[in-house]
Design a protein around this motif. Sequence first.
Motif, short mmCIF file in Angstrom:
data_model
loop_
_atom_site.label_atom_id
_atom_site.label_comp_id
_atom_site.label_asym_id
_atom_site.label_seq_id
_atom_site.Cartn_x
_atom_site.Cartn_y
_atom_site.Cartn_z
N SER A 1 -3.82 -6.46 0.28
CA SER A 1 -3.44 -7.69 -0.42
C SER A 1 -2.31 -7.43 -1.42
O SER A 1 -1.33 -8.19 -1.47
N LYS A 2 -2.43 -6.37 -2.19
CA LYS A 2 -1.41 -6.07 -3.21
C LYS A 2 -0.07 -5.73 -2.58
O LYS A 2 0.98 -6.30 -2.95
N GLU A 3 -0.07 -4.84 -1.62
CA GLU A 3 1.18 -4.39 -1.00
C GLU A 3 1.76 -5.48 -0.09
O GLU A 3 2.98 -5.65 -0.03
N GLY A 4 0.90 -6.19 0.62
CA GLY A 4 1.38 -7.26 1.48
C GLY A 4 2.06 -8.37 0.69
O GLY A 4 3.11 -8.89 1.09
N PHE A 5 1.48 -8.74 -0.45
CA PHE A 5 2.06 -9.77 -1.31
C PHE A 5 3.44 -9.32 -1.80
O PHE A 5 4.41 -10.09 -1.77
N ARG A 6 3.53 -8.09 -2.24
CA ARG A 6 4.80 -7.56 -2.76
C ARG A 6 5.88 -7.51 -1.68
O ARG A 6 7.03 -7.93 -1.91
N GLU A 7 5.51 -7.02 -0.49
CA GLU A 7 6.51 -6.86 0.57
C GLU A 7 6.99 -8.19 1.12
O GLU A 7 8.15 -8.33 1.51
N LEU A 8 6.11 -9.18 1.18
CA LEU A 8 6.55 -10.50 1.65
C LEU A 8 7.60 -11.10 0.72
O LEU A 8 8.55 -11.75 1.16
N LEU A 9 7.43 -10.89 -0.58
CA LEU A 9 8.36 -11.47 -1.55
C LEU A 9 9.70 -10.73 -1.59
O LEU A 9 10.62 -11.16 -2.29
N LEU A 10 9.83 -9.64 -0.85
CA LEU A 10 11.07 -8.89 -0.82
C LEU A 10 12.03 -9.36 0.27
O LEU A 10 13.19 -8.93 0.31
N VAL A 11 11.57 -10.24 1.17
CA VAL A 11 12.44 -10.68 2.26
C VAL A 11 13.54 -11.59 1.71
O VAL A 11 13.41 -12.18 0.62
N ARG A 12 14.61 -11.72 2.48
CA ARG A 12 15.81 -12.39 2.00
C ARG A 12 15.56 -13.85 1.64
O ARG A 12 16.08 -14.35 0.61
N ASP A 13 14.84 -14.55 2.47
CA ASP A 13 14.63 -15.98 2.22
C ASP A 13 13.29 -16.27 1.54
O ASP A 13 12.73 -17.36 1.68
#
Length: 250
Positions: free
Chosen positions: A137-149
Amino acid sequence: MQKSECHGDTQLRNRVRGNDDQRTSSSPRRKPRTTVQRSKSSSSSSASSPDAAIKVHPRPSDKLNPKTINPFGEQARATSAFAAVYSKGGIPCRLVHGSVKHRLQWDSPPENLSFDPLLITLAEGLRETKHPYTFVSKEGFRELLLVRDAPEKAVPLLPRLSPVLKAALAHSDDEVFERGLNALVQLSVVVGPSLNDHLKHLLTSLFKRLRDKKFKEPITNALQKLEQHGGSGSLIIIKAKIPTYCSICC
């Protein structure tokens, strides 16, 4: 003469019968087996049976093999909403155990994934307290917010994300609170001033936690990030909820 012989035969038969009775009465009688004895006997026989010898308990290390943990595989009985989604494959990624640290391996690039409802589901997982749910949950939330859009995808979800993050910030578990605080800052970096409309609902828990000395510094840093990315409008909201806060412009 015949009477005497008959009388002697009768005495002899009585004597033999008496000896038989004495032997029968003097021989030890076998006591019936008790329930405990029967259970011991049955347990010992079952322990020596081939089936018992074949049965082997799994080792703890077996759970880590293979190194890639597949969330789509059979999992333990789910104990929360996030765990249920995770066990059914609702999180499209794999947890990879490394020698130094863990990482996520996505089934498809995160930029190709829809944030609705994935980002909200990951935010709900921030309240988990067991591995691997805490890391996913922690890492998935962070990585999703790193995408360009990410800004375009995350802003429409703020009305639904706000109460979920509020629940993590209000959690009694310190680690859950820290994950919620980090997620709040990460979200602020992405959505900027769009978070201001929901900020006042999120600051109550931060104000309460400020009484704990160990959280004073991380909360202060988080408030500064919220002000930095939220602009002057966020400062007004922060000061209204936390009067002791000093602006980064001071």
